[in-house]
Enzyme design. Structure first.
Site, PDB file in Angstrom:
ATOM      1  N   ALA A   1     -23.604  30.970  -6.009  1.00 53.33           N
ATOM      2  CA  ALA A   1     -24.133  31.552  -4.775  1.00 53.33           C
ATOM      3  C   ALA A   1     -24.755  30.483  -3.882  1.00 53.33           C
ATOM      4  CB  ALA A   1     -25.168  32.628  -5.103  1.00 53.33           C
TER       5      ALA A   1
ATOM      6  N   ALA B   1     -32.147  23.243 -10.531  1.00 52.14           N
ATOM      7  CA  ALA B   1     -33.080  23.100 -11.650  1.00 52.14           C
ATOM      8  C   ALA B   1     -32.605  22.077 -12.686  1.00 52.14           C
ATOM      9  CB  ALA B   1     -33.297  24.458 -12.317  1.00 52.14           C
TER      10      ALA B   1
ATOM     11  N   CYS C   1     -18.286  30.184 -16.188  1.00 52.65           N
ATOM     12  CA  CYS C   1     -17.140  30.876 -16.785  1.00 52.65           C
ATOM     13  C   CYS C   1     -16.218  29.921 -17.532  1.00 52.65           C
ATOM     14  CB  CYS C   1     -16.326  31.592 -15.710  1.00 52.65           C
ATOM     15  SG  CYS C   1     -17.286  32.757 -14.749  1.00 52.65           S
TER      16      CYS C   1
ATOM     17  N   ASP D   1     -26.249  36.322  -8.901  1.00 51.75           N
ATOM     18  CA  ASP D   1     -26.642  37.097 -10.083  1.00 51.75           C
ATOM     19  C   ASP D   1     -28.090  37.566 -10.063  1.00 51.75           C
ATOM     20  OD1 ASP D   1     -24.091  36.495 -10.887  1.00 51.75           O
ATOM     21  OD2 ASP D   1     -24.665  35.264 -12.611  1.00 51.75           O
TER      22      ASP D   1
ATOM     23  N   TYR E   1      10.066  42.328  -5.499  1.00 58.07           N
ATOM     24  CA  TYR E   1      10.870  42.649  -6.680  1.00 58.07           C
ATOM     25  C   TYR E   1      11.959  41.616  -6.935  1.00 58.07           C
ATOM     26  CZ  TYR E   1      14.793  44.692  -9.278  1.00 58.07           C
ATOM     27  OH  TYR E   1      15.828  44.887 -10.152  1.00 58.07           O
TER      28      TYR E   1
ATOM     29  N   TRP F   1      10.285  49.592  -8.512  1.00 62.67           N
ATOM     30  CA  TRP F   1       8.918  50.087  -8.422  1.00 62.67           C
ATOM     31  C   TRP F   1       8.132  49.200  -9.365  1.00 62.67           C
ATOM     32  CZ3 TRP F   1       8.089  53.522  -4.749  1.00 62.67           C
ATOM     33  CH2 TRP F   1       9.051  54.479  -4.440  1.00 62.67           C
TER      34      TRP F   1
END
Lengths: 453, 453
Positions: free
Chosen positions: B12, B34, B43, B282, B427, B435
């Site tokens: 952020a 920090a 992650c 967060d 496709y 589909w």
């Protein structure tokens, strides 16, 4: 009980029949199929030639038994000859010459498109083939089995031409690809088309752009292909795939109005100008959602949608075709190329004030192994900021097809380019980035638009 | 010239700084970090443990040099201690105890979240670790290097717990995964969570659902993990990953209003109740686009979006956060699990009348080699037909992540389930179906809704 008769057993026709039976299980559905290959995946033919699909019967989306199990009558190997809109009948003839007249309450025309046969001298020689249908496929297959060709010239660098170049290279043939334009896959901007061309060359395909083939001639055992500008090459086989033209003689003879390139005119409900007669698939004009006008843009995915709408409406529904965005994808060896919406030149022609940018990003975080670079083209309208189109070329494990679908979903809703950054897309390092590559590309467009504003 | 001060050097904070400099190149931006790891990908930590990322420095989205090259001042290893909204200053202290007071015109708080330390006796024993930050990572790494543990118990079957189970299995440890709920990955419906659990088991992870760990105790050289119901196992190391809690002490002390679970309240422009102070990531409550209310849902992708909005507005912009849909994805060995929107129980709790179905389809035409089955859950509202949520579990080459993104784009625009069939998706047989599987799943929901109507 409605008796729905459908002419054509490919994507549009079968989709119409299945949807009609789903919506109204009391309806009676008869599908007239010219050959013995109902619901075959024309898009799958190259994979039979590569032998990735060893048995061509597996190319059927559904077997004839699957279709009849849905309560649909199939009239295989019957050619429709005449539609009588006043009497509401279709006449058809089988292989033995036996004629029959079939009454209908509603009719769906899904006669598809034929391969264009270009004006090249020698195109009817033995060993020269158009490629569109299963009978074409079997004829080429028989020729290859008998003659064991070592080389092939493919005329046309579109989807089928490129897929066949891959397939026949995999089968061990030396492939020469001849394309009239400056790059293959001219549905993409030239910068991205060049990436596809490089992949073909890397895999041993001899790619010759800017070749206008004028003549094919016997040359001993071989066939000699000659082009303007002195091009000449001897090969053992020639495949011609330069596009398609809607098959609408039957419709025209029945007084059904035709439009662009001779394709059948329909309204958003897939109805023609003749009461009770619908049409769908490669034989019709297709509404373009971004251009706000009809185009001729035959695609299997579109045929399924249009067939479904036609089938639903034929049994009393009120479905509407939402329009195409021209979303397309092709895999060529390890590369995938996809597009949706408009290219810069198309946007310009449609009266937008487009800005297009090129951008590169990896498909997932570069620190995680196996990241692949994706090449993007983003086209947006300077005045409104609206997204107009996107193209991506990248590795087959880079989720190129489903990434283009994210843009397709954005285009469907008329999003701005900057709006793409608002989409809440998934992220994990092995599969993406906190801003997905599709959002990074959109942000690069925004930055470029800010600079050039 | 605006001086923007940002507390927090993760997703952020860095996003806010970069966006501020992009929108207003005259702005001065200082980020108080920090630790010494600005812009590290939390992650990505499991992939350092698996050694797929051999050097942890590569986990940085950008290096410190990349960030300062954008004209941003980084105050590394400085802990913010106090915000004075009246004086518009932040006081911070470095590792040597040196204090400084930093004046600001605008402030962005991006202090993130801390790992929850559950009430388990023995949690402070040597060999027991929380896992959230780079310092945590380095501590575990040092312990593993010194002790060469052969076995590990992971407490918590969420994303990090599962990714660490994979990583440490790949490193050769025997992994025991302990989860309090009935299935791991409880962010998915139990049917799909069971598929993930099966993959873990297949790969040799000992998965124990319904275990409420109560005690960790020294047992000779080992650590003994005990649960209610008599569960007991001796292991060489314990990792605890049971969620996070927003780090908002600093904000609270400055009179900034807190909400759900102690997270900072913000408006859609990311402004707090204190003039000139924004917050993102967060440490804040997040607007949920479908629920139409604030939730606490900390995700890296969301933190990037919120940081970008905060940074833009801090230098005079008027950006708005469009809201989360809770879109998430995780890769576990060869399986990928993803979700967007609401599960059935969440939809019910939110006052919808949901219908959820399970559906299976292959990622591409089954006749083309390498097709993988994808398992879908589709949740829609019976009354309105509106799409409410989707979940997919399938092979890592099945484009699960980008398929969930198609649903995320549909949800963003409030589409109906049947509207998904109108999307013009790409496709080609090696990568999809006429589909797409996401549309087939939507059609299966429609059919189920028709039957149960």
């Amino acid at each position: 009980m409605t008796h729905l008769v459908i002419i054509g057993g490919s994507d549009a026709g079968i989709s119409a029949g299945l949807r009609a039976r789903e919506i109204d299980p009391t309806s009676r559905v008869t599908i007239i199929v010219a050959d013995r290959f109902p619901n075959y995946s024309v898009c799958g033919i190259p994979y039979y030639f590569s032998r990735e699909v060893p048995d061509y019967h597996n190319l059927a989306h559904r077997t004839a038994d699957d279709i009849t199990a849905k309560g649909i009558d199939l009239l295989l190997a019957h050619t429709a000859q005449h539609i009588d809109p006043a009497a509401k009948t279709v006449s058809a003839v089988d292989e033995a010459g036996q004629q029959r007249t079939i009454p209908y309450d509603k009719l769906v025309i899904g006669t598809g498109a034929d391969a264009i046969k270009p004006a090249i001298s020698g195109i009817d020689l033995e060993g020269v083939f158009l490629l569109r249908t299963m009978p074409d496929t079997l004829a080429i297959d028989a020729y290859m089995a008998a003659r064991q060709p070592q080389s092939v010239a493919i005329i046309g660098g579109g989807y089928i031409g490129l897929e066949m170049a891959e397939a026949l290279t995999e089968r061990g043939l030396q492939v020469t690809l001849l394309e009239r334009s400056a790059t293959v896959l001219k549905t993409l901007d030239a910068e991205l088309g060049a990436l596809v061309q490089a992949e073909l060359t890397r895999r041993g395909v001899a790619v010759h752009p800017r070749i206008d083939v004028t003549q094919i001639a016997r040359d001993g055992e071989a066939l000699r292909v000659r082009g303007a500008d002195g091009f000449s090459r001897a090969v053992d086989m020639v495949l011609v795939s330069v596009g398609v033209t809607p098959q609408t003689d039957l419709a025209a003879a029945a007084g059904i109005e035709l439009g662009l390139r001779g394709a059948i005119k329909v309204n958003p409900q897939m109805a023609t100008n003749q009461p009770g007669i619908y049409a769908a698939g490669d034989c019709i004009e297709t509404w373009h959602r971004l251009l706000n006008e009809y185009t001729y843009l035959p695609l299997g995915s579109t045929a399924h949608k249009q067939g479904r709408v036609a089938g639903e409406n034929a049994v009393g529904g009120a479905a509407t075709f939402a329009g195409t965005l021209g979303t397309q994808v092709v895999k060529i060896f390890d590369l995938v190329a996809a597009r949706t919406g408009l290219r810069d030149d198309e946007a310009q022609a449609a009266g937008f004030d487009p800005l297009s940018i090129t951008f590169a990003a990896t498909d997932h975080k570069i620190y995680y192994p196996g990241a692949h670079e994706l090449a993007f083209r983003i086209t947006g309208d300077r005045a409104s900021g609206r997204l107009l189109g996107a193209q991506i070329v990248g590795h087959k494990h880079g989720a190129v097809a489903k990434r283009i679908d994210i843009y397709a979903a954005a285009l469907y809703h008329g999003m701005t380019v900057s709006g793409v950054s608002d989409l809440d897309l998934s992220y994990t390092p092995p599969l993406g980035s906190p801003w997905d590559a599709v959002q990074m590309a959109a942000q690069a467009w925004e930055a470029a638009a800010r600079v050039t504003a």
